[in-house]
Write a protein that holds these residues in place. Structure first.
Motif, short mmCIF file in Angstrom:
data_model
loop_
_atom_site.label_atom_id
_atom_site.label_comp_id
_atom_site.label_asym_id
_atom_site.label_seq_id
_atom_site.Cartn_x
_atom_site.Cartn_y
_atom_site.Cartn_z
N CYS A 89 -11.09 -9.44 -1.83
CA CYS A 89 -10.17 -8.57 -1.10
C CYS A 89 -10.06 -7.21 -1.78
O CYS A 89 -10.15 -6.16 -1.13
CB CYS A 89 -8.80 -9.23 -1.00
SG CYS A 89 -7.52 -8.20 -0.26
N ASN B 11 -3.78 -0.01 6.46
CA ASN B 11 -3.73 -1.47 6.55
C ASN B 11 -4.65 -2.00 7.64
O ASN B 11 -5.22 -3.09 7.51
CB ASN B 11 -2.29 -1.92 6.83
CG ASN B 11 -1.42 -1.85 5.59
OD1 ASN B 11 -1.92 -1.90 4.48
ND2 ASN B 11 -0.12 -1.73 5.79
N ARG C 229 -8.32 -8.92 4.05
CA ARG C 229 -7.12 -9.65 3.64
C ARG C 229 -7.23 -11.17 3.80
O ARG C 229 -6.33 -11.88 3.40
CB ARG C 229 -5.90 -9.12 4.41
CG ARG C 229 -5.44 -7.77 3.91
CD ARG C 229 -4.11 -7.36 4.50
NE ARG C 229 -4.22 -6.73 5.81
CZ ARG C 229 -3.65 -7.20 6.91
NH1 ARG C 229 -2.97 -8.33 6.87
NH2 ARG C 229 -3.78 -6.57 8.05
N TYR D 57 -14.09 0.39 0.73
CA TYR D 57 -13.65 1.20 1.87
C TYR D 57 -13.18 2.58 1.42
O TYR D 57 -13.49 3.60 2.03
CB TYR D 57 -12.52 0.49 2.63
CG TYR D 57 -11.73 1.44 3.51
CD1 TYR D 57 -12.29 1.97 4.67
CD2 TYR D 57 -10.44 1.85 3.15
CE1 TYR D 57 -11.59 2.87 5.45
CE2 TYR D 57 -9.74 2.74 3.93
CZ TYR D 57 -10.31 3.25 5.08
OH TYR D 57 -9.61 4.15 5.84
N THR E 271 0.83 -1.20 0.00
CA THR E 271 0.00 0.00 0.00
C THR E 271 0.86 1.25 0.00
O THR E 271 2.00 1.24 0.49
CB THR E 271 -0.92 0.03 1.23
OG1 THR E 271 -0.13 -0.05 2.43
CG2 THR E 271 -1.92 -1.11 1.22
N ILE F 262 -11.30 -3.43 -0.36
CA ILE F 262 -10.47 -2.22 -0.31
C ILE F 262 -11.11 -1.09 -1.09
O ILE F 262 -11.19 0.06 -0.62
CB ILE F 262 -9.06 -2.52 -0.85
CG1 ILE F 262 -8.38 -3.58 0.00
CG2 ILE F 262 -8.22 -1.24 -0.88
CD1 ILE F 262 -7.05 -4.07 -0.57
N TYR G 226 -2.73 0.38 -4.24
CA TYR G 226 -2.53 -0.86 -3.49
C TYR G 226 -2.31 -1.98 -4.49
O TYR G 226 -2.74 -1.90 -5.64
CB TYR G 226 -3.71 -1.17 -2.58
CG TYR G 226 -5.07 -1.16 -3.25
CD1 TYR G 226 -5.62 -2.33 -3.76
CD2 TYR G 226 -5.80 0.02 -3.35
CE1 TYR G 226 -6.87 -2.32 -4.37
CE2 TYR G 226 -7.06 0.04 -3.95
CZ TYR G 226 -7.59 -1.14 -4.45
OH TYR G 226 -8.82 -1.13 -5.05
N ILE H 70 -8.23 -2.28 6.31
CA ILE H 70 -8.51 -3.32 5.31
C ILE H 70 -8.17 -4.71 5.83
O ILE H 70 -8.18 -5.68 5.07
CB ILE H 70 -7.75 -3.05 4.00
CG1 ILE H 70 -6.24 -3.16 4.22
CG2 ILE H 70 -8.10 -1.69 3.43
CD1 ILE H 70 -5.42 -3.07 2.94
#
Length: 410
Positions: free
Chosen positions: A293, A279, A286, A300, A126, A297, A141, A282
Motif C-alpha cells: 500500500c 484518496n 488500500r 503514484y 492524508t 502511494i 500520509y 490511491i
C-alpha cells in the motif's frame, strides 16, 4: 498439456501472471480459462484459494509485511533524501507509518482519511496542499489503527515537526470535520484557521432540507466575499426558511463563510476535494498489505510530481498555466467595468448591476476581497489598472499585482 491433479497450488502457478496484470480478474474467468485450455473443471472454492495464493505472491503476505516495516523505512530513507519516516507501535501492536513530501507555499492544508481494506482494519490519513497551478500537492500520509483524536494528534505532530509548524501557526486547514480531528487541531494549533467543507455541511442538512433551493441558498451565502453581501444573502435565506437558516448559523461563520475568512492563505476553495482527489487516486492501493500500500502511494506521487514538472515546462510567461488563464478571463470581464479616480490613491469601480467597489492603489486593497482571498487581480483591480495606463507617466505591470505564489520562479 494434461493436468492429473489440479490443486490450488498448481492453479496458482498458472495464473500468477494474470493476477499480476489484473488483480481484480473475476473467478469465473479463471475457471473458464482452465476449462477451455486444459479441459479441466475446477470448483469455485479452489479457484478462490488459488487466486488468493497468487495475489499474496504478487503483493506480499499481509502479516509478513508488518514484520518488514522497519527494513522498509530504512530503505526509503536511504533512497529518498529528506523524507521522514516514523513508526509508532501501539500497545495492541498496530503499527503506523507516515511518509512526508516537501513543498507548500500557499498556507492551505487539506486533511482527510480513508478506510484500509483487507484483513487488517485501519485508516490512511492524508494531507495535501495546493500548488501554484491550483493542482493538489500531497504532503504526507500515514497508516494508523483507527481514526480518532489520538491518531490525528500523532499525525499532526509529525507533520508539524516536518513543516516547522509552531503553536502560533497561521496556516489554514480544510476538512470535512473528520472524527477526532477538531479536538486534535484545537490542542496542537489553537491559532489555526479551520475551514469546514461546504459540501459536507450541505450533506448533513440534506437529510431534512433536500431541495435544490436549500443548496443554492447555502452556496450563495458561503461564496459571498464581503460581510454586507453575506448578510443580505442570509436574510434572503431566512425569509425562504428560517429554521434552515438558524441551523446553519449554529456553525461558526469563520468555519464556512468566505466573507469571514482571514485571507491569511492564498485560496478561494470551499470544499475539501484536494484530499478527496488524492484518496481517489490511491484507492486501489488500500486493499494491499501495508508495504504494498505504501509503495503504491509512493509510486503514484513520483509519477504525479514528474507530470506536474512536465506541465510547468509548457508555461509561457511569468505565471503558471492556470493562473495565466484566470488572469486572462478576468481581463476580458474587466472591460465591462468603469474606474473613477478620487484624486488621491483610490478608485471607485462600477460594473453591471451596480457592482461597485473601491480599489486602494497604494495599499493594493479591494473592498470586494476577491484578490485578497485568491491573490490574482480581480476585475475591479484590472479596470483600475486600465484607467491608470491612460497616463503616459505611469508605468504599470499587471503581473506585479499577482501574488508571488503563482509565479513560475516561486
Amino acid at each position: 498439456m494434461k493436468l492429473r491433479a489440479c490443486t490450488a497450488s498448481l492453479i496458482c502457478k498458472k495464473i500468477i501472471d494474470q493476477v499480476e496484470t489484473d488483480p481484480n480478474i473475476p473467478l469465473g474467468s479463471i475457471q473458464d480459462h482452465f476449462q477451455k485450455t486444459y479441459h479441466v473443471g475446477i470448483s469455485m472454492e479452489k479457484v478462490f484459494r488459488a487466486k488468493d495464493m497468487a495475489r499474496k505472491h504478487v503483493i506480499g503476505d499481509y502479516t509478513k509485511q508488518f514484520e518488514l516495516l522497519r527494513d522498509y523505512a530504512l530503505e526509503l530513507q536511504a533512497t529518498n533524501l529528506d523524507t521522514t519516516i516514523k513508526i509508532d507501535v501501539c500497545p495492541n501492536g498496530n503499527p503506523a507509518s507516515p511518509t512526508r513530501f516537501q513543498g507548500m507555499s500557499r498556507g492551505l492544508v487539506g486533511l482527510d482519511g480513508a478506510f484500509m481494506k483487507g484483513p487488517f482494519p485501519g485508516q490512511v490519513l492524508t494531507t495535501a496542499g495546493l500548488d501554484s497551478n491550483n493542482g493538489i500537492y500531497p504532503l504526507a500520509y500515514a497508516i494508523v489503527e483507527s481514526e480518532n483524536t489520538a491518531s490525528w494528534k500523532w499525525f499532526l505532530e509529525n507533520l508539524g515537526d516536518d513543516l516547522e509548524l509552531g503553536i502560533n501557526l497561521n496556516y489554514t486547514f480544510i476538512s470535512d470535520r473528520r472524527k477526532g480531528l477538531q479536538i486534535a487541531v484545537d490542542q496542537l494549533f489553537p491559532n489555526v484557521e479551520h475551514i469546514y467543507c461546504i459540501r459536507h455541511i450541505h450533506d448533513n442538512m440534506r437529510k431534512k432540507w433536500g431541495q435544490t433551493e436549500y443548496k443554492d441558498h447555502l452556496w450563495r451565502c458561503a461564496s459571498a466575499t464581503t460581510i454586507p453581501e453575506f448578510e443580505h444573502l442570509m436574510k434572503e435565506f431566512s425569509e425562504y426558511d428560517k429554521e434552515a437558516c438558524q441551523r446553519l448559523k449554529q456553525i461558526p461563520l469563520v468555519h464556512w463563510a468566505r466573507s469571514h475568512f482571514s485571507g491569511r492563505a492564498v485560496y478561494d476553495v470551499l470544499i475539501s476535494n484536494i484530499c478527496e482527489v488524492f484518496n481517489g487516486k490511491i484507492e486501489k492501493g488500500r486493499d494491499n498489505p501495508v508495504i504494498s500500500c505504501l509503495e503504491f502511494i509512493r509510486e503514484y506521487l513520483i509519477k504525479r510530481i514528474c507530470n506536474v514538472m512536465k506541465a510547468m515546462k509548457k508555461a509561457k510567461g511569468p505565471l503558471t498555466l492556470t493562473s495565466t488563464d484566470i488572469l486572462n478571463a478576468r481581463k476580458k470581464g474587466a472591460s465591462q467595468y468603469i474606474a473613477k479616480w478620487n484624486g488621491a490613491n483610490k478608485y471607485q469601480v462600477t460594473g453591471a448591476l451596480q457592482d461597485q467597489h473601491v480599489v486602494d492603489v497604494r495599499n493594493q486593497t479591494y473592498t470586494c476581497r476577491k484578490q485578497e482571498l485568491m491573490g490574482i487581480p480581480c476585475r475591479h483591480a484590472i479596470a483600475t489598472l486600465n484607467d491608470m495606463s491612460k497616463d503616459p507617466e505611469v508605468e504599470l505591470d499587471i503581473y506585479k499585482w499577482v501574488h508571488k505564489v503563482y509565479w513560475l520562479e516561486t
